[in-house]
Design a protein around this motif. Structure first.
Motif, PDB file in Angstrom:
ATOM      1  N   UNK A  53       0.835  -1.204   0.000  1.00  0.00           N
ATOM      2  CA  UNK A  53       0.000   0.000   0.000  1.00  0.00           C
ATOM      3  C   UNK A  53       0.870   1.254   0.000  1.00  0.00           C
ATOM      4  N   UNK A  54       1.935   1.231   0.766  1.00  0.00           N
ATOM      5  CA  UNK A  54       2.858   2.364   0.795  1.00  0.00           C
ATOM      6  C   UNK A  54       3.558   2.554  -0.531  1.00  0.00           C
ATOM      7  N   UNK A  55       3.917   1.452  -1.190  1.00  0.00           N
ATOM      8  CA  UNK A  55       4.585   1.545  -2.487  1.00  0.00           C
ATOM      9  C   UNK A  55       3.640   2.133  -3.525  1.00  0.00           C
ATOM     10  N   UNK A  56       2.371   1.766  -3.455  1.00  0.00           N
ATOM     11  CA  UNK A  56       1.390   2.334  -4.386  1.00  0.00           C
ATOM     12  C   UNK A  56       1.289   3.845  -4.176  1.00  0.00           C
ATOM     13  N   UNK A  57       1.209   4.294  -2.919  1.00  0.00           N
ATOM     14  CA  UNK A  57       1.167   5.728  -2.640  1.00  0.00           C
ATOM     15  C   UNK A  57       2.440   6.417  -3.108  1.00  0.00           C
ATOM     16  N   UNK A  59       4.435   5.387  -5.509  1.00  0.00           N
ATOM     17  CA  UNK A  59       4.459   5.381  -6.978  1.00  0.00           C
ATOM     18  C   UNK A  59       3.604   6.513  -7.536  1.00  0.00           C
ATOM     19  N   UNK A  60       2.444   6.751  -6.940  1.00  0.00           N
ATOM     20  CA  UNK A  60       1.586   7.845  -7.391  1.00  0.00           C
ATOM     21  C   UNK A  60       2.291   9.177  -7.175  1.00  0.00           C
ATOM     22  N   UNK A  61       2.942   9.335  -6.022  1.00  0.00           N
ATOM     23  CA  UNK A  61       3.662  10.568  -5.734  1.00  0.00           C
ATOM     24  C   UNK A  61       4.800  10.779  -6.724  1.00  0.00           C
ATOM     25  N   UNK A  62       5.595   9.738  -6.965  1.00  0.00           N
ATOM     26  CA  UNK A  62       6.746   9.861  -7.869  1.00  0.00           C
ATOM     27  C   UNK A  62       6.278  10.106  -9.300  1.00  0.00           C
ATOM     28  N   UNK A  82      18.681   7.955  -6.926  1.00  0.00           N
ATOM     29  CA  UNK A  82      19.614   7.013  -7.548  1.00  0.00           C
ATOM     30  C   UNK A  82      20.960   7.049  -6.830  1.00  0.00           C
ATOM     31  N   UNK A  83      21.452   8.224  -6.503  1.00  0.00           N
ATOM     32  CA  UNK A  83      22.727   8.354  -5.786  1.00  0.00           C
ATOM     33  C   UNK A  83      22.641   7.704  -4.406  1.00  0.00           C
ATOM     34  N   UNK A  84      21.536   7.939  -3.678  1.00  0.00           N
ATOM     35  CA  UNK A  84      21.367   7.348  -2.352  1.00  0.00           C
ATOM     36  C   UNK A  84      21.294   5.823  -2.439  1.00  0.00           C
ATOM     37  N   UNK A  85      20.633   5.314  -3.465  1.00  0.00           N
ATOM     38  CA  UNK A  85      20.541   3.862  -3.648  1.00  0.00           C
ATOM     39  C   UNK A  85      21.921   3.264  -3.873  1.00  0.00           C
ATOM     40  N   UNK A  86      22.734   3.928  -4.695  1.00  0.00           N
ATOM     41  CA  UNK A  86      24.092   3.430  -4.947  1.00  0.00           C
ATOM     42  C   UNK A  86      24.948   3.480  -3.684  1.00  0.00           C
ATOM     43  N   UNK A 100      14.920  -3.163  -2.249  1.00  0.00           N
ATOM     44  CA  UNK A 100      14.879  -3.236  -0.785  1.00  0.00           C
ATOM     45  C   UNK A 100      14.518  -1.903  -0.164  1.00  0.00           C
ATOM     46  N   UNK A 101      15.151  -0.839  -0.642  1.00  0.00           N
ATOM     47  CA  UNK A 101      14.844   0.481  -0.105  1.00  0.00           C
ATOM     48  C   UNK A 101      13.437   0.934  -0.490  1.00  0.00           C
ATOM     49  N   UNK A 102      12.947   0.481  -1.644  1.00  0.00           N
ATOM     50  CA  UNK A 102      11.578   0.786  -2.044  1.00  0.00           C
ATOM     51  C   UNK A 102      10.584   0.137  -1.077  1.00  0.00           C
ATOM     52  N   UNK A 103      10.857  -1.121  -0.693  1.00  0.00           N
ATOM     53  CA  UNK A 103       9.999  -1.798   0.286  1.00  0.00           C
ATOM     54  C   UNK A 103      10.016  -1.091   1.637  1.00  0.00           C
ATOM     55  N   UNK A 104      11.209  -0.686   2.071  1.00  0.00           N
ATOM     56  CA  UNK A 104      11.332   0.015   3.352  1.00  0.00           C
ATOM     57  C   UNK A 104      10.594   1.355   3.298  1.00  0.00           C
ATOM     58  N   UNK A 105      10.778   2.108   2.208  1.00  0.00           N
ATOM     59  CA  UNK A 105      10.109   3.409   2.068  1.00  0.00           C
ATOM     60  C   UNK A 105       8.591   3.221   2.013  1.00  0.00           C
TER      61      UNK A 105
END
Length: 171
Positions: A53-57, A59-62, A82-86, A100-105
């Motif tokens: 549910x958080x990822x859907x929200x 994704x809409x924001x991004x 992208x820089x933070x992910x690297x 992984x960071x997408x799931x956490x966010x």
């Protein structure tokens, strides 16, 4: 509905709720009022938060960030992500780290959404009614007569059983 009809409906709904709330506070037959400790609301918000549910929200924001802030700001934000992910990949492939960071966010966004929705939760019983209130920014107020309650659904996962927590759904 036209805007005028919608406004009339809102005013009528507010008048009905205000009448019930006035009845609740003017009547001296309040049997029980329950307000859980904030730590319980935080724990249940954490447990009940869904990463999807958080990822859907998120994704809409991004996907709409370019419309909201402009294309240049969108490129800067996505470049920073992208820089933070690297940087935070910790030896993992960048795609795996990004997932992984997408799931956490997503989980954090869902957690804060649940927390804001359930903060200030109070249930008050008076005669044959339940008054339920919750929310910080969007205040939710419900008034339910017992005769309209079909059943209560008490749920408890293994983790909530260990913590001694329950969630109750009124149908």
């Amino acid at each position: 509905l036209t805007g005028e009809d919608e406004e009339t409906c809102k005013k009528q709904a507010e008048a009905i709720m205000n009448g019930r709330i006035d009845e609740r506070y003017n009547n001296q037959y309040i049997k029980k009022s329950y307000h859980p400790r904030q730590i319980y609301i935080i724990a249940l918000s954490a447990i009940l938060s869904n990463s999807f549910a958080g990822i859907v929200l998120l994704a809409v924001l991004v996907s709409n960030i370019g419309k909201i802030l402009g294309q240049e700001m969108e490129r800067r934000i996505l470049g920073t992500v992208q820089l933070m992910t690297n940087l935070l990949a910790f030896g993992l492939p960048p795609v795996a780290a990004a997932l992984g960071w997408l799931l956490v966010a997503g989980w954090l966004l869902a957690f804060f959404r649940n927390l804001l929705r359930h903060a200030g939760f109070t249930v008050t019983r008076q005669k044959e009614q339940l008054f339920i209130e919750s929310g910080i920014f969007t205040k939710r107020k419900y008034s339910v007569y017992f005769k309209f309650i079909n059943y209560l659904d008490i749920r408890q996962s293994v983790f909530t059983k260990i913590l001694g927590l329950y969630s109750v759904f009124v149908h």
